[in-house]
Design a protein around this motif. Sequence first.
Motif, mmCIF file in Angstrom:
data_model
loop_
_atom_site.group_PDB
_atom_site.id
_atom_site.type_symbol
_atom_site.label_atom_id
_atom_site.label_comp_id
_atom_site.label_asym_id
_atom_site.label_seq_id
_atom_site.Cartn_x
_atom_site.Cartn_y
_atom_site.Cartn_z
ATOM 1 N N ASN A 304 75.042 -42.378 -6.045
ATOM 2 C CA ASN A 304 76.482 -42.159 -6.230
ATOM 3 C C ASN A 304 76.850 -40.699 -6.377
ATOM 4 O O ASN A 304 77.923 -40.285 -5.962
ATOM 5 C CB ASN A 304 76.958 -42.920 -7.471
ATOM 6 N N ILE A 305 75.970 -39.910 -6.984
ATOM 7 C CA ILE A 305 76.319 -38.504 -7.204
ATOM 8 C C ILE A 305 75.291 -37.548 -6.611
ATOM 9 O O ILE A 305 75.567 -36.374 -6.424
ATOM 10 C CB ILE A 305 76.497 -38.193 -8.716
ATOM 11 N N GLU A 306 74.106 -38.017 -6.323
ATOM 12 C CA GLU A 306 73.049 -37.124 -5.839
ATOM 13 C C GLU A 306 73.101 -36.998 -4.310
ATOM 14 O O GLU A 306 73.543 -37.914 -3.631
ATOM 15 C CB GLU A 306 71.668 -37.597 -6.304
ATOM 16 N N PRO A 307 72.629 -35.840 -3.762
ATOM 17 C CA PRO A 307 72.604 -35.708 -2.299
ATOM 18 C C PRO A 307 71.673 -36.766 -1.705
ATOM 19 O O PRO A 307 70.514 -36.889 -2.124
ATOM 20 C CB PRO A 307 72.063 -34.293 -2.065
ATOM 21 N N LYS A 308 72.196 -37.517 -0.765
ATOM 22 C CA LYS A 308 71.506 -38.748 -0.371
ATOM 23 C C LYS A 308 70.196 -38.527 0.372
ATOM 24 O O LYS A 308 69.219 -39.232 0.131
ATOM 25 C CB LYS A 308 72.437 -39.601 0.485
ATOM 26 N N VAL A 309 70.182 -37.572 1.300
ATOM 27 C CA VAL A 309 68.950 -37.382 2.074
ATOM 28 C C VAL A 309 67.853 -36.867 1.145
ATOM 29 O O VAL A 309 66.712 -37.335 1.170
ATOM 30 C CB VAL A 309 69.194 -36.440 3.280
ATOM 31 N N GLN A 310 68.208 -35.925 0.296
ATOM 32 C CA GLN A 310 67.215 -35.392 -0.646
ATOM 33 C C GLN A 310 66.716 -36.485 -1.600
ATOM 34 O O GLN A 310 65.522 -36.568 -1.910
ATOM 35 C CB GLN A 310 67.804 -34.224 -1.431
ATOM 36 N N ALA A 311 67.640 -37.318 -2.059
ATOM 37 C CA ALA A 311 67.247 -38.401 -2.967
ATOM 38 C C ALA A 311 66.287 -39.365 -2.273
ATOM 39 O O ALA A 311 65.335 -39.868 -2.881
ATOM 40 C CB ALA A 311 68.486 -39.143 -3.458
ATOM 41 N N ALA A 371 54.157 -33.707 9.231
ATOM 42 C CA ALA A 371 55.294 -33.718 8.304
ATOM 43 C C ALA A 371 55.210 -32.472 7.412
ATOM 44 O O ALA A 371 54.373 -31.599 7.634
ATOM 45 C CB ALA A 371 55.275 -35.005 7.486
ATOM 46 N N ALA A 372 56.053 -32.400 6.403
ATOM 47 C CA ALA A 372 56.143 -31.173 5.614
ATOM 48 C C ALA A 372 55.189 -31.197 4.423
ATOM 49 O O ALA A 372 55.015 -32.229 3.770
ATOM 50 C CB ALA A 372 57.570 -30.995 5.120
ATOM 51 N N LEU A 379 63.477 -29.366 3.412
ATOM 52 C CA LEU A 379 64.839 -29.888 3.646
ATOM 53 C C LEU A 379 65.873 -28.836 3.253
ATOM 54 O O LEU A 379 66.819 -28.560 3.990
ATOM 55 C CB LEU A 379 65.053 -31.175 2.842
ATOM 56 N N ARG A 380 65.657 -28.245 2.087
ATOM 57 C CA ARG A 380 66.613 -27.229 1.615
ATOM 58 C C ARG A 380 66.667 -26.048 2.581
ATOM 59 O O ARG A 380 67.732 -25.496 2.838
ATOM 60 C CB ARG A 380 66.219 -26.733 0.224
ATOM 61 N N ALA A 381 65.470 -25.659 3.108
ATOM 62 C CA ALA A 381 65.414 -24.484 3.986
ATOM 63 C C ALA A 381 65.916 -24.791 5.389
ATOM 64 O O ALA A 381 66.333 -23.890 6.121
ATOM 65 C CB ALA A 381 63.979 -23.962 4.051
ATOM 66 N N SER A 382 65.890 -26.079 5.768
ATOM 67 C CA SER A 382 66.163 -26.425 7.174
ATOM 68 C C SER A 382 67.635 -26.299 7.564
ATOM 69 O O SER A 382 67.958 -26.215 8.743
ATOM 70 C CB SER A 382 65.719 -27.867 7.439
#
Length: 406
Positions: A304-311, A371-372, A379-382
Amino acid sequence: MTDPTSEYESLTIRLSDDGRDVARIERELASFAVETPSWGYGDSGTRFGVFPQPGRPRDVFEKIEDAAEVHRLTGAAPAVAFHFPWDEVEDYGVLRDYLARLGLRVGAINPNLFEDPDYRLGSLTNPDAGIRSKAVDHLLACVEIALALGGDAQSLWLADGTNYAGQDDLRARRRRLEDGLGRLYERLPEGHELLVEYKLFEPAFYATDIADWGSAVLLCQRLGPRARVLVDLGHHAQGVNVEQIVALLAHEERLGGFHFNNRKYADDDLIVGSVNPLELFLILCELVNADRDLPRLTIDQSHNIEPKVQAMVLSVLNLQEAYAKALLVDRDALAAAHGAGDVLAGHEILLDAYNTDVRPLCAAVRTRKGAAADPVAELRASGYSERIAAARSGSGAAAISGGSPR
Ligand code: RM4
Ligand code: MN
Ligand code: MN
């Protein structure tokens, strides 16, 4: 900065010295795969409100793009579970091709029998036979969708239940449920499975028709061998021993799969492993202990509040790490401890595996798969989040990668 290669080397040397078969553990870890849910990428909220996020997918194709990004980073999320009618499209061939183009495949198909106003008093258990037939028709339509997408599983969570004692006849509801699911089961194509999910309460507050693993397994036993129970980690009363449920279902050959998430209070749908990582590890120990292929593993979350892809990435990583730790358990020593009746020796063996920092091992396995090493940092850097925020801001039909399928 610490050198990741030497961290990996000192870990694997120690594990080999302790008698662990590192090559086998890495092979198992490399083949670990979890389905991510289409509905976990879209907007969601609580009954108090929804906070739309920048870059949220506007349709099922954009959900698939997000799922592909999670798989690119983790190497462990190759399939997408869908929910219908939420993910309805005109041509399922197009959806299937789009999945393949992004290197993904279809996971379980989740029919939705909880939103239509007709289902106010239940779907498969509704006192009205016409409404019950409508619910069965939706289940059968979902079988057709699975066939069109190349899938082989129906995963049903039934919201049916009552809010007040005396509202309906509990046994009549059970008969209607058995009848409706029987009509689905008899039309289930060969090789397809039916996963029956249970949930203690919500939206029903007095008696949920499939409230626990016992009610679910009894249904499955009536239906046939391809009906198995799905365990959602947020669907139990507080304090319930979920790993024991897993052990019993595996023993009965009725463990169909999981909806992974985490909760503190009820069906909170938080990031996997964020509240109770020990429970996650113990559940995965039961799966490793079952000595057979892993059942269908799916993430079922609602951020609901967190960035979805990162979560979602974090959820996959937490699962990978819990699985790696479960693979480290010295099972011979554990069996010896059980045989000796030593109360704490087995416990120590589990804690030794649980307390091992497996991150270098997981990173090495991911890197070998392309993969990473550090998926969240990557993800943050991409710039992926920024790109989708820009591309999906208008009302047009922009696609982030691979062109528009529509
Ligand atoms: C339910 C249940 C189902 C999921 C829906 C959206 O609580 O967990 O699996 O499909 O939520
Ligand atoms: Mn679920
Ligand atoms: Mn749920």
